[in-house]
Scaffold this active site. Structure first.
Site, PDB file in Angstrom:
ATOM      1  N   HIS A 205       0.912  -1.156  -0.056  1.00 52.28           N
ATOM      2  CA  HIS A 205       0.165   0.173  -0.024  1.00 52.28           C
ATOM      3  C   HIS A 205       0.854   1.138  -0.047  1.00 52.28           C
ATOM      4  O   HIS A 205       0.326   2.483  -0.139  1.00 52.28           O
ATOM      5  CB  HIS A 205      -0.927   0.029   1.354  1.00 52.28           C
ATOM      6  CG  HIS A 205      -2.169  -0.922   1.264  1.00 52.28           C
ATOM      7  ND1 HIS A 205      -2.980  -1.063   0.335  1.00 52.28           N
ATOM      8  CD2 HIS A 205      -2.247  -1.924   2.100  1.00 52.28           C
ATOM      9  CE1 HIS A 205      -3.741  -2.170   0.430  1.00 52.28           C
ATOM     10  NE2 HIS A 205      -3.338  -2.681   1.579  1.00 52.28           N
TER      11      HIS A 205
ATOM     12  N   ASP B 101      -2.690 -10.261  -2.614  1.00 56.77           N
ATOM     13  CA  ASP B 101      -3.206  -9.629  -1.234  1.00 56.77           C
ATOM     14  C   ASP B 101      -4.772  -9.381  -1.501  1.00 56.77           C
ATOM     15  O   ASP B 101      -5.185  -9.252  -2.468  1.00 56.77           O
ATOM     16  CB  ASP B 101      -2.518  -8.713  -1.012  1.00 56.77           C
ATOM     17  CG  ASP B 101      -3.054  -8.042   0.452  1.00 56.77           C
ATOM     18  OD1 ASP B 101      -2.127  -8.583   1.487  1.00 56.77           O
ATOM     19  OD2 ASP B 101      -3.838  -7.527   0.691  1.00 56.77           O
TER      20      ASP B 101
ATOM     21  N   HIS C  46      -6.303  -7.014  -0.671  1.00 60.70           N
ATOM     22  CA  HIS C  46      -6.470  -5.577  -0.997  1.00 60.70           C
ATOM     23  C   HIS C  46      -5.695  -5.290  -1.992  1.00 60.70           C
ATOM     24  O   HIS C  46      -4.545  -5.445  -2.346  1.00 60.70           O
ATOM     25  CB  HIS C  46      -6.104  -4.721   0.508  1.00 60.70           C
ATOM     26  CG  HIS C  46      -6.643  -5.297   1.721  1.00 60.70           C
ATOM     27  ND1 HIS C  46      -6.113  -6.136   2.418  1.00 60.70           N
ATOM     28  CD2 HIS C  46      -7.763  -4.742   2.237  1.00 60.70           C
ATOM     29  CE1 HIS C  46      -6.887  -6.343   3.652  1.00 60.70           C
ATOM     30  NE2 HIS C  46      -8.036  -5.642   3.423  1.00 60.70           N
TER      31      HIS C  46
ATOM     32  N   ASP D  73      -4.426 -12.779   2.932  1.00 58.87           N
ATOM     33  CA  ASP D  73      -5.874 -12.308   3.794  1.00 58.87           C
ATOM     34  C   ASP D  73      -6.966 -12.600   2.966  1.00 58.87           C
ATOM     35  O   ASP D  73      -8.175 -12.192   2.994  1.00 58.87           O
ATOM     36  CB  ASP D  73      -5.829 -10.862   4.270  1.00 58.87           C
ATOM     37  CG  ASP D  73      -4.925  -9.957   3.063  1.00 58.87           C
ATOM     38  OD1 ASP D  73      -4.822 -10.267   2.199  1.00 58.87           O
ATOM     39  OD2 ASP D  73      -4.760  -8.732   3.504  1.00 58.87           O
TER      40      ASP D  73
END
Ligand code: SP5
Ligand code: ZN
Length: 353
Positions: free
Chosen positions: A169, A205, A207, A294
């Site tokens: 991120h 991931d 996200h 995740d």
């Protein structure tokens, strides 16, 4: 497969993150990495090494993807936080005011002298606490990513940068999403600089890998692909839509595959095939996989439905790309299962090679 682990990771241990108006315990905890180490102890994949990269070399590699004022901010952030108020020594630093960049005329070209304002200039959420050991931990983590890339440049089929805090991120000059330095981007750029003409990043991931996308968005030599929860409902919300295809010379060199919350393995696996086809069409000569676990059904903050055994198949499919591959460690907050899931993926990869 060599595993480059970060012996300083536990120096970054946030206490609380802001969530919907209250402070909740951090999800991104040191135990995550310890569970991966424990799983590797019972199912070894290769030597465990702590990288030793000379300072100047590491700094140069970080500066290839992050802007100098941001790196300088991170290096001095803790001291500046405590200098604001000695009582801050007992508190993690979090921003509480933001400039809404590029909207309403708020300026981001003048760095404020007020450190609380600087936090807001360089962060995009209030969920990423910064503390005394953050810089040391993040920096050593970037060293793991660089060491893994160098190992692959030296001829290794694959290498794993086992570090936290995670990275995908973090953008050219911002932190957020528990990330400070973009380890995957540092590895990808090191592979480019080491002679690979075309590098692909395939982010698995839950996200969207917003930082990596932004770092390479105008670049024709690095393909960024991300499979993730649809940003219409999922963090990081403000990037990760299917119509983001790259800019300028990098037009066509970004692929987002957003999937709805609740997606199970069959549909996720179909998206992985699409991603791998794009990597093959691009003609990548090396691959970086920001490995978030995740997507697991038991993850407390995410919404996909992958099961532990599915990760063996994910690793196997990634190996099918036939490319020298660097893995970085990103999300995965079902702490007790994150080790099994990570090692399943890596073992699936190693056994397929
Ligand atoms: C690397 C990575 O996976 N970063 C993810 C960052 C997500 N941050 C926002 C998550 C907010 C979830 N808070 C849930 C609290 C439930 N009690
Ligand atoms: Zn994640």
């Amino acid at each position: 497969m060599k595993i480059f682990h970060n012996p300083l990771h536990a120096q970054h241990a946030g206490r609380q993150e802001m969530f919907r108006g209250r402070m909740v315990p951090c999800h991104e905890v040191p135990a995550r990495l310890d569970f991966v180490l424990a799983a590797l102890q019972s199912r070894p994949l290769g030597p465990l090494l702590a990288p030793a990269i000379p300072d100047a070399e590491l700094h140069a590699a970080m500066a290839r993807v992050h802007r100098a004022p941001y790196l300088d901010f991170l290096a001095h952030a803790w001291d500046a936080w405590v200098a604001m108020d000695q009582a801050n020594a007992e508190r993690d630093a979090l921003p509480s005011v933001w400039p809404l960049p590029s909207r309403h005329g708020f300026r981001t070209d003048v760095v404020p002298r007020n450190f609380a304002a600087q936090l807001g200039l360089y962060a995009f959420d209030a969920g990423t606490p910064l503390m005394a050991g953050t810089w040391a931990a993040a920096r050593a983590g970037a060293g793991c990513a660089l060491a893994a890339a160098k190992d692959v440049l030296g001829g290794a089929r694959s290498a794993f940068a086992l570090s936290r805090p995670p990275g995908h991120h973090a953008g050219p000059d911002y932190f957020g999403g528990y990330c400070f330095l973009n380890n995957a981007a540092i590895a990808a750029q090191a592979l480019r600089d080491g002679g690979h003409p075309r590098v692909a990043v395939l982010d698995v991931d839950y996200h969207h890998g917003n930082g990596t996308q932004t770092i390479f968005y105008a670049r024709p030599d690095v393909l960024t692909v991300s499979i993730h929860g649809d940003p219409a409902t999922e963090y990081p919300f403000f990037l990760g839509h299917a119509d983001e295809r790259g800019a300028e010379a990098g037009e066509g060199c970004n692929l987002n595959l957003p999937l709805p919350r609740g997606t199970g393995f069959a549909a996720w696996r179909a998206a992985l095939d699409q991603a791998l086809n794009a990597v093959a069409r691009f003609g990548a000569t090396a691959l970086v996989v920001p490995m978030g676990l995740d997507t697991f059904a038991g993850d407390p903050i995410s919404g996909f439905q992958l099961h532990s055994t599915d990760y063996l198949a994910v690793g196997q499919a990634l190996a099918g790309a036939g490319l020298p591959t660097v893995f970085t460690f990103e999300g995965g907050y079902a702490v007790a299962e994150v080790g099994t899931n990570a090692v399943n993926l890596l073992e699936g990869f190693a056994q397929a090679v």
